[in-house]
Design an enzyme around this catalytic site. Structure first.
Site, PDB file in Angstrom:
ATOM      1  CG  ASP A  12      -2.079   0.925   1.111  1.00  0.00           C
ATOM      2  OD1 ASP A  12      -2.350   1.403  -0.016  1.00  0.00           O
ATOM      3  OD2 ASP A  12      -2.721   1.194   2.125  1.00  0.00           O
ATOM      4  CG  ASN A  60      -7.163  -2.089  -6.661  1.00  0.00           C
ATOM      5  OD1 ASN A  60      -6.217  -2.843  -6.471  1.00  0.00           O
ATOM      6  ND2 ASN A  60      -7.545  -1.223  -5.735  1.00  0.00           N
TER       7      ASN A  60
HETATM    8  C1  FPP Z   1      -1.754   0.141  -3.476  1.00  0.00           C
HETATM    9  O1  FPP Z   1      -1.298   1.478  -3.373  1.00  0.00           O
HETATM   10  C2  FPP Z   1      -1.101  -0.479  -4.603  1.00  0.00           C
HETATM   11  C3  FPP Z   1      -1.747  -0.947  -5.701  1.00  0.00           C
HETATM   12  C4  FPP Z   1      -3.208  -0.897  -5.874  1.00  0.00           C
HETATM   13  C5  FPP Z   1      -0.998  -1.498  -6.829  1.00  0.00           C
HETATM   14  C6  FPP Z   1       0.180  -2.325  -6.450  1.00  0.00           C
HETATM   15  C7  FPP Z   1       0.990  -2.496  -7.656  1.00  0.00           C
HETATM   16  C8  FPP Z   1       2.340  -2.439  -7.680  1.00  0.00           C
HETATM   17  C9  FPP Z   1       3.223  -2.332  -6.511  1.00  0.00           C
HETATM   18  C10 FPP Z   1       3.001  -2.549  -8.986  1.00  0.00           C
HETATM   19  C11 FPP Z   1       3.080  -4.002  -9.195  1.00  0.00           C
HETATM   20  C12 FPP Z   1       3.863  -4.301 -10.329  1.00  0.00           C
HETATM   21  C13 FPP Z   1       3.990  -5.549 -10.745  1.00  0.00           C
HETATM   22  C14 FPP Z   1       4.873  -5.813 -11.833  1.00  0.00           C
HETATM   23  C15 FPP Z   1       3.269  -6.673 -10.137  1.00  0.00           C
HETATM   24  P1  FPP Z   1      -2.335   2.652  -3.559  1.00  0.00           P
HETATM   25  O2  FPP Z   1      -2.226   3.142  -4.950  1.00  0.00           O
HETATM   26  O3  FPP Z   1      -3.682   2.214  -3.108  1.00  0.00           O
HETATM   27  O4  FPP Z   1      -1.743   3.724  -2.595  1.00  0.00           O
HETATM   28  P2  FPP Z   1      -2.545   4.881  -1.860  1.00  0.00           P
HETATM   29  O5  FPP Z   1      -3.328   4.199  -0.787  1.00  0.00           O
HETATM   30  O6  FPP Z   1      -1.446   5.708  -1.338  1.00  0.00           O
HETATM   31  O7  FPP Z   1      -3.388   5.570  -2.876  1.00  0.00           O
END
Ligand code: FPP
Length: 229
Positions: A12, A60
């Site tokens: 996250d 998502n």
């Molecule tokens: C949550 O952070 C993260 C995600 C929804 C996406 C996770 C994906 C990656 C780490 C990239 C993965 C890459 C590969 C190749 C598998 P958020 O965007 O919800 O963070 P926030 O809560 O700060 O908005």
């Protein structure tokens, strides 16, 4: 140190990491990918056998189209670009989630990764995509209904999950300080130890993984019983 055989991670804070720097959220996801790469390639130094990450939840899809499309492209490209290095490092790739619903290019790249690495004997890396813990349980129950099960025991659900051969996670790490489960591994995570790290995922390091494993090794797991000894 008692090493967790299976570590699951809620990665996250990519979006917040980017927003705090005045950057587009997708830049945060790209940095998150860099972090993930380092963690996959170093986790076996700690003796971890299974690593499972939440890359895209079934919820998502509600994000803006630009972010969803960008994430799908990022993950598909990564699956293509990283296959060789993953295979060279003896990593076995798995997926979890309703993979049939993701864009074809991503599905094909993931399927190729799983097929190419299926006989590898190193760390098992599971990418959860279009994954929801409730959906996984519903899918397991529907499989059991299709098989004509007259009644359902706990072990029937366990053996009809997406990857029934993978042991339940011992340690669940969540970054960016949030104290939520977010529909991740609901069935398998029933007795997982939880470690919440304040840093956002793009800043997470091997050292943070080591510290989380150390914290895990200090916990007394009771599985509803009493501590041994
Ligand atoms: C949550 O952070 C993260 C995600 C929804 C996406 C996770 C994906 C990656 C780490 C990239 C993965 C890459 C590969 C190749 C598998 P958020 O965007 O919800 O963070 P926030 O809560 O700060 O908005």
């Amino acid at each position: 140190m008692t090493v967790p055989a299976h570590v699951a991670i809620i990665m996250d804070g990519n979006g917040r990491w980017a927003e705090e720097r005045g950057l587009p959220r997708l830049v945060g996801h790209r940095e998150g990918y860099r972090t993930l790469r380092q963690i996959i390639l170093s986790a076996d130094k700690l003796g971890i056998g299974y690593l499972t990450v939440y890359a895209f939840s079934a919820e998502n899809w509600r994000r803006p189209k630009e972010e969803v499309d960008g994430l799908m492209q990022l993950i598909a490209q990564a699956a293509i670009d990283e296959l060789r290095v993953m295979h060279q490092n003896n990593i076995r790739i798995r997926t979890a989630g309703r993979i049939h619903e993701v864009p074809e290019s991503l599905r094909e790249a993931l399927e190729r990764g799983v097929e190419t690495t299926k006989n590898n004997s190193g760390i098992t890396f599971t990418l959860c995509i279009n994954y929801g813990g409730r959906a996984e349980i519903v899918d397991a129950v529907n499989l059991l209904i299709a098989k004509g099960s007259p009644s359902i025991r706990e072990e029937d659900i366990s053996s009809n999950l997406y990857n029934p051969d993978i042991p339940e996670p011992d340690l669940l790490i969540r970054t960016a300080g949030e104290m939520r489960w977010s529909n991740f591994l609901l069935w398998q995570g029933a007795y997982s130890e939880l470690v919440v790290v304040q840093k956002p995922w793009p800043e997470f390091t091997f050292e943070d993984l080591r510290e989380a494993c150390e914290e895990y090794s200090k916990r007394t797991r009771k599985f509803g019983g009493l501590a041994e000894g």
